[in-house]
Design a protein around this motif. Structure first.
Motif, PDB file in Angstrom:
ATOM      1  N   ASN A  46       0.852  -1.185   0.000  1.00 12.60           N
ATOM      2  CA  ASN A  46       0.000   0.000   0.000  1.00 12.60           C
ATOM      3  C   ASN A  46       0.887   1.233   0.000  1.00 12.60           C
ATOM      4  O   ASN A  46       1.806   1.339   0.814  1.00 12.60           O
ATOM      5  CB  ASN A  46      -0.925  -0.013   1.218  1.00 12.60           C
ATOM      6  CG  ASN A  46      -1.860   1.169   1.222  1.00 12.60           C
ATOM      7  OD1 ASN A  46      -1.549   2.206   1.802  1.00 12.60           O
ATOM      8  ND2 ASN A  46      -3.009   1.036   0.591  1.00 12.60           N
ATOM      9  N   GLN A  47       0.615   2.188  -0.897  1.00 18.09           N
ATOM     10  CA  GLN A  47       1.506   3.322  -1.108  1.00 18.09           C
ATOM     11  C   GLN A  47       0.745   4.640  -1.134  1.00 18.09           C
ATOM     12  O   GLN A  47      -0.372   4.717  -1.625  1.00 18.09           O
ATOM     13  CB  GLN A  47       2.233   3.115  -2.438  1.00 18.09           C
ATOM     14  CG  GLN A  47       3.039   4.289  -2.951  1.00 18.09           C
ATOM     15  CD  GLN A  47       3.568   4.039  -4.334  1.00 18.09           C
ATOM     16  OE1 GLN A  47       4.420   3.175  -4.538  1.00 18.09           O
ATOM     17  NE2 GLN A  47       3.071   4.786  -5.323  1.00 18.09           N
ATOM     18  N   GLU A  48       1.379   5.691  -0.606  1.00 18.81           N
ATOM     19  CA  GLU A  48       0.862   7.054  -0.679  1.00 18.81           C
ATOM     20  C   GLU A  48       1.999   7.966  -1.143  1.00 18.81           C
ATOM     21  O   GLU A  48       3.161   7.747  -0.798  1.00 18.81           O
ATOM     22  CB  GLU A  48       0.351   7.532   0.689  1.00 18.81           C
ATOM     23  CG  GLU A  48      -0.800   6.728   1.274  1.00 18.81           C
ATOM     24  CD  GLU A  48      -2.141   7.162   0.723  1.00 18.81           C
ATOM     25  OE1 GLU A  48      -2.175   8.141  -0.049  1.00 18.81           O
ATOM     26  OE2 GLU A  48      -3.155   6.515   1.072  1.00 18.81           O
ATOM     27  N   THR A  60      -1.670  12.602  -6.582  1.00 17.69           N
ATOM     28  CA  THR A  60      -1.614  11.436  -5.717  1.00 17.69           C
ATOM     29  C   THR A  60      -0.918  10.256  -6.381  1.00 17.69           C
ATOM     30  O   THR A  60      -1.089  10.004  -7.573  1.00 17.69           O
ATOM     31  CB  THR A  60      -3.021  11.014  -5.270  1.00 17.69           C
ATOM     32  OG1 THR A  60      -2.928   9.831  -4.462  1.00 17.69           O
ATOM     33  CG2 THR A  60      -3.922  10.718  -6.455  1.00 17.69           C
ATOM     34  N   LYS A  62      -1.294   7.234  -4.832  1.00 21.38           N
ATOM     35  CA  LYS A  62      -1.913   6.158  -4.079  1.00 21.38           C
ATOM     36  C   LYS A  62      -2.008   4.901  -4.923  1.00 21.38           C
ATOM     37  O   LYS A  62      -2.457   4.917  -6.065  1.00 21.38           O
ATOM     38  CB  LYS A  62      -3.304   6.572  -3.603  1.00 21.38           C
ATOM     39  CG  LYS A  62      -3.958   5.574  -2.661  1.00 21.38           C
ATOM     40  CD  LYS A  62      -5.265   6.107  -2.098  1.00 21.38           C
ATOM     41  CE  LYS A  62      -5.869   5.117  -1.108  1.00 21.38           C
ATOM     42  NZ  LYS A  62      -7.137   5.627  -0.525  1.00 21.38           N
ATOM     43  N   SER A  64      -2.405   0.345  -4.410  1.00 19.02           N
ATOM     44  CA  SER A  64      -2.464  -0.871  -3.594  1.00 19.02           C
ATOM     45  C   SER A  64      -2.299  -2.074  -4.507  1.00 19.02           C
ATOM     46  O   SER A  64      -2.770  -2.072  -5.653  1.00 19.02           O
ATOM     47  CB  SER A  64      -3.767  -0.967  -2.805  1.00 19.02           C
ATOM     48  OG  SER A  64      -4.874  -1.030  -3.681  1.00 19.02           O
ATOM     49  N   SER A  93      -4.632   1.716  -8.927  1.00 22.15           N
ATOM     50  CA  SER A  93      -3.700   2.831  -8.898  1.00 22.15           C
ATOM     51  C   SER A  93      -4.440   4.133  -9.167  1.00 22.15           C
ATOM     52  O   SER A  93      -4.949   4.353 -10.269  1.00 22.15           O
ATOM     53  CB  SER A  93      -2.599   2.627  -9.938  1.00 22.15           C
ATOM     54  OG  SER A  93      -1.798   3.780 -10.050  1.00 22.15           O
TER      55      SER A  93
END
Length: 484
Positions: A46-48, A60, A62, A64, A93
């Motif tokens: 999971n990325q931000e 963003t 964001k 997963s 994404s």
């Protein structure tokens, strides 16, 4: 205590005796692999972040991803082993979904009349004004997807087990990319297997399915009159001051004529047992890539070009902030990189056995490529044996790199440049990753699950933090089973 030692010695000797067979000369040898082994691996990522490459370094990041692999290793005979690795990865994404960031707008449908349907009428149904933002997910072909991959490896060991050769083949595919790979290698052991040298090579033949950002796709299809057709027909375009205009013309955009990417790699490694407690290995890889090395849906904005937008004019002054919930800037061009890249990583691993409880594992790698990126990676892991079967290992990794010579942030490239990207993966940054793992090991696989012996269970949890604001959490879980 002596009785225990004698019993253990008897059990080990009995176990090894079943693992030995005679070769053609009548000499006993141990089988390379006793029975089929199966690994189930899964991970969640999971990325931000705030520097999305698809929107030119703003917006963003964001993302997963859930991935799973099944690895089946089969002994074909005393000397040969065949391994299949099948993987499936499903992701969503928010950043790549902004290939098409536009929402709202009208819709049209066509009806026919007359005996032969020669008379047509087009009806437009009004909707909300078109708008977009790089700070939230939108629709688009790349909003989410699935990556499927399979790899097969065949390995043959000599009678004395001091020489191994292997060959492998791989296939992978997702909605806009496919890859085919072949490779092989040899391994030689010396000095009672205390010294090992390995040489490997691989070839990957990849192919892109070209997907452009929506505004550039329409320009590529219809040329200078693209605003009169298809998606942009009737859509309001704004200038920097929020005034309606028809001046937007991305003439610096050039479509790609090739969709191929080929990669050639070679590696060599040397491993040496230094003492009863210490081991070191050194490796070097050389990777040459050729073909389309750019990502065709990543936008670029030029400092010497006027800005144009679709959406709500009041959000233009806050475009680079997450407070922008209603306007999206139209691209000047897409990322354009050289059609070749040479990568050379060199590294070493060193492990030291402190005592029955602690081991130290270290890793260092230096990376260089001809795009100007230089990187250093340092990693340390300290396994701590909690009990006979459980091991806890905390870890820490540090990474730093210089920027590629073709990178510049949002709206700082010039249209006169030959190559350009605003992908922050190619920027200068530092990163750290820390976490821990827990490992359960049962050498004799006494535990059972669905008739399979549980040999190993491993869980890892890590947190990743980058100096440009990107952060991620990674969890992995693996099971190692034996059929015997």
């Amino acid at each position: 205590m002596n009785k225990i030692h004698i019993t253990l010695l008897f059990l080990i000797t009995s176990f090894l005796s079943f693992a030995q067979v005679k070769d053609s000369t009548g000499v006993f040898k141990k089988r390379v692999l006793e029975s089929t082994e199966i690994d189930f691996l899964s991970s969640y990522y999971n990325q931000e972040g705030m520097h999305a490459a698809v929107s030119g370094g703003v917006g963003t990041e964001k993302l997963s991803d859930f991935a799973s692999n099944i690895i089946v290793t089969v002994p074909l005979n005393d000397d040969d082993v065949l391994t299949f690795d099948v993987g499936l990865s499903a992701y969503t994404s928010a950043s790549s979904s902004n290939v098409n960031p536009f929402m709202g707008g009208s819709s049209s449908y066509t009806t026919s009349s007359g005996a032969s349907g020669h008379h047509t009428t087009t009806t437009t149904v009004a909707g909300t004004p078109v708008y977009g933002t790089p700070w939230q997910a939108s629709s688009g072909a790349s909003k989410g997807g699935t990556l499927a991959a399979i790899n097969a490896n065949y390995a043959h060991s000599s009678n004395d087990r001091n020489f191994i050769w292997n060959a492998d083949m791989s296939l992978s595919s997702e909605f806009n990319y496919s890859s085919f790979g072949i490779g092989g290698g040899i391994t030689k052991l010396f000095n009672d297997k205390n010294t090992e040298i390995s040489i490997k090579s691989n070839l990957y033949l990849d192919n892109w399915k070209i997907i452009y950002p929506t505004e550039l796709k329409e320009y590529n299809l219809y040329g200078n009159d693209f605003q009169l057709y298809s998606y942009f027909r009737g859509v309001t375009i704004l200038d920097q001051n929020g005034t309606t205009t028809t001046a937007y013309l991305p003439s610096t955009f050039k479509p790609w004529t090739s969709t191929k990417r080929n990669s050639y790699s070679g590696s060599i490694s040397f491993s040496q047992v230094l003492t009863k407690k210490s081991q070191i290995s050194i490796f070097m890889d050389i990777l040459q890539q050729q073909g389309m090395l750019s990502t065709p849906y990543q936008r670029v904005y030029f400092a010497d070009k006027a800005n144009y937008y679709i959406g709500k004019a009041q959000y233009i002054p806050m475009y680079q902030s997450a407070a922008n919930i209603g306007v999206f800037q139209l691209a000047d061009a897409i990322e354009r990189m050289p059609n070749s890249r040479l990568k050379v990583p060199i590294g070493l691993r060193w492990s030291y056995y402190l005592n029955e409880k602690f081991t130290v594992r270290t890793y260092y790698r230096y990376y260089w490529d001809d795009w100007g990126v230089k990187g250093h990676t340092a990693n340390i892991e300290i396994p701590f044996k909690i009990s006979e079967r459980f091991t806890l290992y905390p870890m820490y990794r540090y990474y730093t790199q210089t920027a590629a010579k073709y990178f510049a942030p949002y709206e700082t490239h010039l249209s006169t440049e030959q190559y350009y990207t605003s992908d922050y993966d190619l920027s200068a940054f530092d990163a750290k990753q820390y976490g821990f793992g827990v490992n359960y090991t049962d050498i004799f696989a006494n535990g059972k699950f669905l008739g399979l012996g549980i040999k190993n269970i491993e869980f890892r949890l890590n947190h990743y933090l980058r100096s440009d604001g990107l952060s991620a959490n990674i969890g992995t879980l693996g099971f190692h089973f034996t059929t015997d």
